[in-house]
Design a protein around this motif. Structure first.
Motif, PDB file in Angstrom:
ATOM      1  N   SER A 143      61.357 -35.419  -1.473  1.00 24.05           N
ATOM      2  CA  SER A 143      61.981 -36.475  -0.677  1.00 24.05           C
ATOM      3  C   SER A 143      61.022 -37.633  -0.441  1.00 24.05           C
ATOM      4  CB  SER A 143      62.458 -35.917   0.671  1.00 24.05           C
ATOM      5  OG  SER A 143      61.362 -35.438   1.441  1.00 24.05           O
ATOM      6  N   ARG A 144      59.747 -37.426  -0.759  1.00 24.43           N
ATOM      7  CA  ARG A 144      58.759 -38.508  -0.732  1.00 24.43           C
ATOM      8  C   ARG A 144      58.313 -38.761  -2.176  1.00 24.43           C
ATOM      9  NH1 ARG A 144      57.492 -39.789   4.562  1.00 24.43           N
ATOM     10  NH2 ARG A 144      57.900 -38.176   6.118  1.00 24.43           N
ATOM     11  N   GLN A 145      57.042 -38.492  -2.499  1.00 27.03           N
ATOM     12  CA  GLN A 145      56.569 -38.784  -3.864  1.00 27.03           C
ATOM     13  C   GLN A 145      56.686 -37.593  -4.816  1.00 27.03           C
ATOM     14  OE1 GLN A 145      54.657 -39.619  -1.080  1.00 27.03           O
ATOM     15  NE2 GLN A 145      55.263 -41.761  -1.142  1.00 27.03           N
ATOM     16  N   GLY A 146      56.866 -36.403  -4.295  1.00 25.19           N
ATOM     17  CA  GLY A 146      56.969 -35.234  -5.168  1.00 25.19           C
ATOM     18  C   GLY A 146      55.732 -35.003  -6.012  1.00 25.19           C
ATOM     19  N   CYS A 147      54.553 -35.291  -5.456  1.00 21.40           N
ATOM     20  CA  CYS A 147      53.248 -35.099  -6.104  1.00 21.40           C
ATOM     21  C   CYS A 147      52.930 -36.156  -7.157  1.00 21.40           C
ATOM     22  CB  CYS A 147      53.105 -33.722  -6.754  1.00 21.40           C
ATOM     23  SG  CYS A 147      53.240 -32.329  -5.627  1.00 21.40           S
ATOM     24  N   ALA A 148      53.871 -37.043  -7.478  1.00 20.94           N
ATOM     25  CA  ALA A 148      53.642 -38.031  -8.538  1.00 20.94           C
ATOM     26  C   ALA A 148      52.661 -39.107  -8.075  1.00 20.94           C
ATOM     27  CB  ALA A 148      54.954 -38.671  -8.948  1.00 20.94           C
ATOM     28  N   MET A 149      51.707 -39.447  -8.954  1.00 17.64           N
ATOM     29  CA  MET A 149      50.718 -40.471  -8.642  1.00 17.64           C
ATOM     30  C   MET A 149      50.994 -41.791  -9.340  1.00 17.64           C
ATOM     31  SD  MET A 149      47.274 -38.097  -8.773  1.00 17.64           S
ATOM     32  CE  MET A 149      46.173 -39.298  -8.014  1.00 17.64           C
ATOM     33  N   ASN A 150      51.933 -41.788 -10.277  1.00 13.66           N
ATOM     34  CA  ASN A 150      52.291 -43.034 -10.956  1.00 13.66           C
ATOM     35  C   ASN A 150      53.701 -42.903 -11.518  1.00 13.66           C
ATOM     36  OD1 ASN A 150      51.853 -41.400 -13.199  1.00 13.66           O
ATOM     37  ND2 ASN A 150      49.959 -42.427 -13.812  1.00 13.66           N
ATOM     38  N   ALA A 151      54.186 -43.979 -12.162  1.00 20.47           N
ATOM     39  CA  ALA A 151      55.570 -44.018 -12.634  1.00 20.47           C
ATOM     40  C   ALA A 151      55.845 -42.972 -13.714  1.00 20.47           C
ATOM     41  CB  ALA A 151      55.889 -45.419 -13.164  1.00 20.47           C
ATOM     42  N   SER A 152      54.882 -42.746 -14.606  1.00 23.85           N
ATOM     43  CA  SER A 152      55.083 -41.750 -15.665  1.00 23.85           C
ATOM     44  C   SER A 152      55.301 -40.366 -15.087  1.00 23.85           C
ATOM     45  CB  SER A 152      53.878 -41.736 -16.609  1.00 23.85           C
ATOM     46  OG  SER A 152      53.760 -42.951 -17.306  1.00 23.85           O
ATOM     47  N   ALA A 153      54.579 -40.044 -14.038  1.00 19.76           N
ATOM     48  CA  ALA A 153      54.742 -38.738 -13.404  1.00 19.76           C
ATOM     49  C   ALA A 153      56.070 -38.651 -12.653  1.00 19.76           C
ATOM     50  CB  ALA A 153      53.574 -38.477 -12.464  1.00 19.76           C
ATOM     51  N   ALA A 154      56.455 -39.738 -11.987  1.00 16.71           N
ATOM     52  CA  ALA A 154      57.704 -39.736 -11.234  1.00 16.71           C
ATOM     53  C   ALA A 154      58.906 -39.472 -12.137  1.00 16.71           C
ATOM     54  CB  ALA A 154      57.872 -41.064 -10.494  1.00 16.71           C
ATOM     55  N   ALA A 155      58.784 -39.854 -13.410  1.00 17.72           N
ATOM     56  CA  ALA A 155      59.883 -39.663 -14.360  1.00 17.72           C
ATOM     57  C   ALA A 155      60.024 -38.215 -14.800  1.00 17.72           C
ATOM     58  CB  ALA A 155      59.672 -40.561 -15.576  1.00 17.72           C
ATOM     59  N   GLU A 156      59.025 -37.389 -14.511  1.00 18.74           N
ATOM     60  CA  GLU A 156      59.049 -35.980 -14.934  1.00 18.74           C
ATOM     61  C   GLU A 156      58.602 -35.106 -13.762  1.00 18.74           C
ATOM     62  OE1 GLU A 156      57.268 -33.187 -18.554  1.00 18.74           O
ATOM     63  OE2 GLU A 156      56.857 -35.333 -18.526  1.00 18.74           O
ATOM     64  N   PRO A 157      59.511 -34.789 -12.822  1.00 25.88           N
ATOM     65  CA  PRO A 157      59.130 -34.085 -11.590  1.00 25.88           C
ATOM     66  C   PRO A 157      58.549 -32.696 -11.855  1.00 25.88           C
ATOM     67  CG  PRO A 157      61.331 -35.057 -11.414  1.00 25.88           C
ATOM     68  CD  PRO A 157      60.934 -35.151 -12.858  1.00 25.88           C
ATOM     69  N   VAL A 158      57.622 -32.282 -10.974  1.00 23.94           N
ATOM     70  CA  VAL A 158      57.009 -30.955 -11.084  1.00 23.94           C
ATOM     71  C   VAL A 158      57.395 -30.043  -9.915  1.00 23.94           C
ATOM     72  CG1 VAL A 158      55.023 -31.703 -12.437  1.00 23.94           C
ATOM     73  CG2 VAL A 158      54.903 -31.764  -9.926  1.00 23.94           C
ATOM     74  N   VAL A 159      58.138 -30.584  -8.934  1.00 27.36           N
ATOM     75  CA  VAL A 159      58.487 -29.792  -7.755  1.00 27.36           C
ATOM     76  C   VAL A 159      59.934 -30.074  -7.372  1.00 27.36           C
ATOM     77  CG1 VAL A 159      57.516 -31.582  -6.248  1.00 27.36           C
ATOM     78  CG2 VAL A 159      57.871 -29.284  -5.339  1.00 27.36           C
ATOM     79  N   LYS A 160      60.634 -29.015  -6.941  1.00 22.09           N
ATOM     80  CA  LYS A 160      62.003 -29.134  -6.466  1.00 22.09           C
ATOM     81  C   LYS A 160      62.085 -28.613  -5.034  1.00 22.09           C
ATOM     82  CE  LYS A 160      64.059 -28.101 -11.021  1.00 22.09           C
ATOM     83  NZ  LYS A 160      64.926 -27.134 -11.742  1.00 22.09           N
ATOM     84  N   LYS A 161      62.983 -29.194  -4.260  1.00 18.20           N
ATOM     85  CA  LYS A 161      63.287 -28.624  -2.946  1.00 18.20           C
ATOM     86  C   LYS A 161      64.548 -27.793  -3.094  1.00 18.20           C
ATOM     87  CE  LYS A 161      62.621 -30.880   0.939  1.00 18.20           C
ATOM     88  NZ  LYS A 161      62.763 -31.856   2.053  1.00 18.20           N
ATOM     89  N   MET A 162      64.508 -26.569  -2.572  1.00 17.55           N
ATOM     90  CA  MET A 162      65.665 -25.692  -2.698  1.00 17.55           C
ATOM     91  C   MET A 162      65.830 -24.851  -1.446  1.00 17.55           C
ATOM     92  SD  MET A 162      64.071 -23.150  -5.600  1.00 17.55           S
ATOM     93  CE  MET A 162      65.574 -22.188  -5.720  1.00 17.55           C
ATOM     94  N   GLU A 163      67.039 -24.368  -1.263  1.00 13.34           N
ATOM     95  CA  GLU A 163      67.320 -23.523  -0.102  1.00 13.34           C
ATOM     96  C   GLU A 163      67.232 -22.064  -0.515  1.00 13.34           C
ATOM     97  OE1 GLU A 163      71.216 -22.482   2.440  1.00 13.34           O
ATOM     98  OE2 GLU A 163      70.626 -24.603   2.563  1.00 13.34           O
ATOM     99  N   PHE A 164      66.569 -21.277   0.322  1.00  9.18           N
ATOM    100  CA  PHE A 164      66.458 -19.840   0.078  1.00  9.18           C
ATOM    101  C   PHE A 164      66.602 -19.136   1.418  1.00  9.18           C
ATOM    102  CE2 PHE A 164      63.794 -15.952  -0.267  1.00  9.18           C
ATOM    103  CZ  PHE A 164      64.526 -15.298  -1.258  1.00  9.18           C
ATOM    104  N   GLU A 165      67.612 -18.282   1.521  1.00  7.35           N
ATOM    105  CA  GLU A 165      67.910 -17.551   2.746  1.00  7.35           C
ATOM    106  C   GLU A 165      67.979 -18.479   3.959  1.00  7.35           C
ATOM    107  OE1 GLU A 165      65.441 -14.115   3.253  1.00  7.35           O
ATOM    108  OE2 GLU A 165      66.447 -13.048   1.621  1.00  7.35           O
ATOM    109  N   GLY A 166      68.659 -19.608   3.744  1.00  5.67           N
ATOM    110  CA  GLY A 166      68.930 -20.512   4.851  1.00  5.67           C
ATOM    111  C   GLY A 166      67.801 -21.445   5.230  1.00  5.67           C
ATOM    112  N   GLU A 167      66.710 -21.456   4.470  1.00  2.00           N
ATOM    113  CA  GLU A 167      65.578 -22.317   4.787  1.00  2.00           C
ATOM    114  C   GLU A 167      65.212 -23.182   3.589  1.00  2.00           C
ATOM    115  OE1 GLU A 167      62.170 -20.559   6.753  1.00  2.00           O
ATOM    116  OE2 GLU A 167      63.339 -18.767   7.236  1.00  2.00           O
TER     117      GLU A 167
END
Length: 537
Positions: A143-167
């Motif tokens: 929801s912020r930068q997702g670990c990306a330090m530049n535009a090339s990285a932002a185009a290929e995300p390395v982290v997802k936010k997901m729900e697990f057991e309600g959290e």
């Protein structure tokens, strides 16, 4: 049969497009000769190309150990994933890797160091990845930068936010290295590795497992080779069954600007009076006030900056040993070192592998953390990972996010604003000229620590500066102490971009903090541990 080969032969084994994991912490444990050989091979042949490199902690220091800058070449690197990056002197050209990242010539990511080690462990066990809360609501969060330090990285995300057991959780897919490059002191002919001259074992074992278990190769750089059977089994930290090739660098430095100091590797203990205590200045005043936040019998993490001086404050006050210091590279106890040797400790009690030290931090097994800040905002969030006025990028957050995510108590320290002209007289602070750059801002540029999550989790957060002390409350940042000689309105309230809450019990900081003599520090004893309040999850 010996596994010894030349650096050039080892570099030739790395194929185009490979993922390469490198064990290092700035100059500490850096396989510099191996990285140099890879860069030289590329300069001569154009190969290997399009590498992805993994660096749980920075490789190189720009002060004699180039590390990652040996391979910071357009075409050689396609992607780089680091917990941190080398720090370059502010008066010189930034490191080549900073320039590549800033120019968007390599997709670059800053993943918390502990999470990067977790990703190696999951890859080694052939599990899908890491499910963690480390990094929620920080620059790590998608929801912020997702670990990306530049535009090339932002185009290929390395982290997802997901729900697990309600959290809400963050998910990092395991990354499989085809090559691991690690470092030790001694290898025998079978590749068994010992670390007797190293200041930490870092994460070489986990990185070797991740590569070897997935059909990759492990290259170890060492200082010397000895006969098979001559190493004591209890001293071997990486067994030879995991090591394919050994490269020898008899001149490898123990750490930045240090060829070899046996106290760093725990072979001797230095006399306590051989350690330099901080000179009397504004930074020492802050470190003294931070020390007043401690309890005897605690285990306390240290970060780089002003807080790194706190162990020397306790030493000067005759309280050495009352607190056990723990640092992310793995040292437990002793006297953490300063400046370019930060990350090492003399007279340590033990050296934990860095991945396990991070497990200790991520699960909040320790009592407190002493860290620095670049910016603080109205929610209490802290930035240590990026400032736009600095050339290109900063050195990354390292283990900061792992450490702060669940820490019971955090004391952030720093100057109230940047560039102020200050002095001390008659146990008072004298502000001769205000700084031009405010550090208490409406919104930090990069969220390295989330004040919002800290409030939700009930973390105890204190901010110590030369002119005041503040606490994070559910209502916002509260001013609790003010330095003697400081004008509340002109020197504090007017120097903050957001309104501070003023405590009903606002008090004056101890005048002895601003005097050169020792302050007579005493530490209340930490209560004995019990199972009351223990997690049963």
């Amino acid at each position: 049969m010996s596994k010894h080969i030349t650096p050039a032969e080892a570099a030739s084994l790395i194929p185009d497009g490979a993922t390469v994991s490198v064990s290092s912490s700035s100059g500490l444990g850096c396989p510099d000769l191996m990285l140099k050989a890879i860069g030289e091979r590329f300069d001569a042949t154009g190969h290997p190309r399009d590498l992805t490199t993994l660096h749980p902690i920075a490789a190189g220091d720009m002060s004699g150990i180039k590390g990652i800058d040996h391979i910071a070449r357009k075409g050689l690197l396609k992607k780089i994933i680091g917990g941190s990056y080398p720090s370059g002197p502010s008066t010189s050209e930034p490191p080549l890797i900073w320039q590549m990242i800033g120019n968007d010539e390599v997709a670059a990511y800053n993943i918390p160091s502990g999470v990067l080690f977790d990703m190696h462990r999951e890859a080694a066990a052939k599990r899908p990845g890491v499910l963690t809360k480390i990094g929620l609501d920080t620059f790590v969060d998608p929801s912020r930068q997702g670990c990306a330090m530049n535009a090339s990285a932002a185009a290929e995300p390395v982290v997802k936010k997901m729900e697990f057991e309600g959290e809400d959780w963050l998910y990092f897919k395991a990354i499989v290295p085809q090559v691991a490059i690690i470092r030790a002191t001694t290898a025998d002919e079978r590749g068994n590795l010992t670390y007797e001259h190293e200041g930490a074992t870092l994460g070489g074992l986990d990185q070797a497992l991740a590569a070897r278990n997935n059909g990759g190769i492990v290259i170890a750089q060492v200082k010397r080779i000895t006969k098979s059977g001559s190493l004591k089994p209890h001293d071997v930290r990486v067994p030879g069954m995991l090591v394919d090739y050994v490269v020898v660098d008899p001149d490898q430095k123990q750490t930045t600007l240090t060829d070899y100091d046996p106290a760093i590797s725990g072979e001797i203990f230095r006399p306590l009076d051989s350690f330099r205590v901080p000179e009397f200045n504004i930074h020492k005043v802050i470190a003294r006030r931070v020390a007043q936040e401690l309890q005897g019998g605690s285990c306390v993490n240290l970060g780089f900056g002003i807080s790194a001086n706190v162990p020397r404050i306790l030493l000067e006050e005759g309280l050495h040993g009352s607190v056990t210091w723990v640092i992310e590279q793995g040292a437990v106890g002793g006297v953490p070192l300063l400046d370019f040797a930060f990350g090492c400790a003399s007279n340590a009690d033990a050296f934990m592998p860095s991945p396990y030290q991070f497990t200790y931090f991520q699960g909040a097994g320790f009592d407190a953390s002493l860290l620095s800040f670049l910016e603080i905002d109205r929610s209490g969030s802290v930035n240590v990972s990026k400032l736009s006025f600095r050339p290109h990028v900063t050195a990354g957050a390292g283990g900061f996010v792992d450490i702060t995510a669940r820490a019971k108590k955090i004391v952030f320290s720093g100057m109230f604003n940047a560039g102020a002209k200050l002095s001390m007289a008659d146990c008072k602070l004298v502000i001769e000229k205000e700084g031009k750059l405010k550090k208490l801002v409406n919104e930090v540029e990069h969220v390295t620590f989330s004040g919002r999550r800290a409030v939700e989790q009930g973390q105890d957060i204190t901010y110590v500066t030369e002119r005041c002390v503040m606490k994070l409350t559910p209502e916002g940042v509260m001013l609790t102490e003010i330095a003697p000689g400081v004008d509340l309105q002109a020197h504090i309230l007017d120097q903050s971009e957001f309104p501070l809450i003023i405590s009903d019990t606002l008090k004056v900081m101890d005048a002895v903090l601003f005097h050169e003599a020792p302050i007579g520090l005493t530490l209340p004893q930490k209560p004995m541990r019990s199972l009351e309040g223990a997690s049963h999850v």
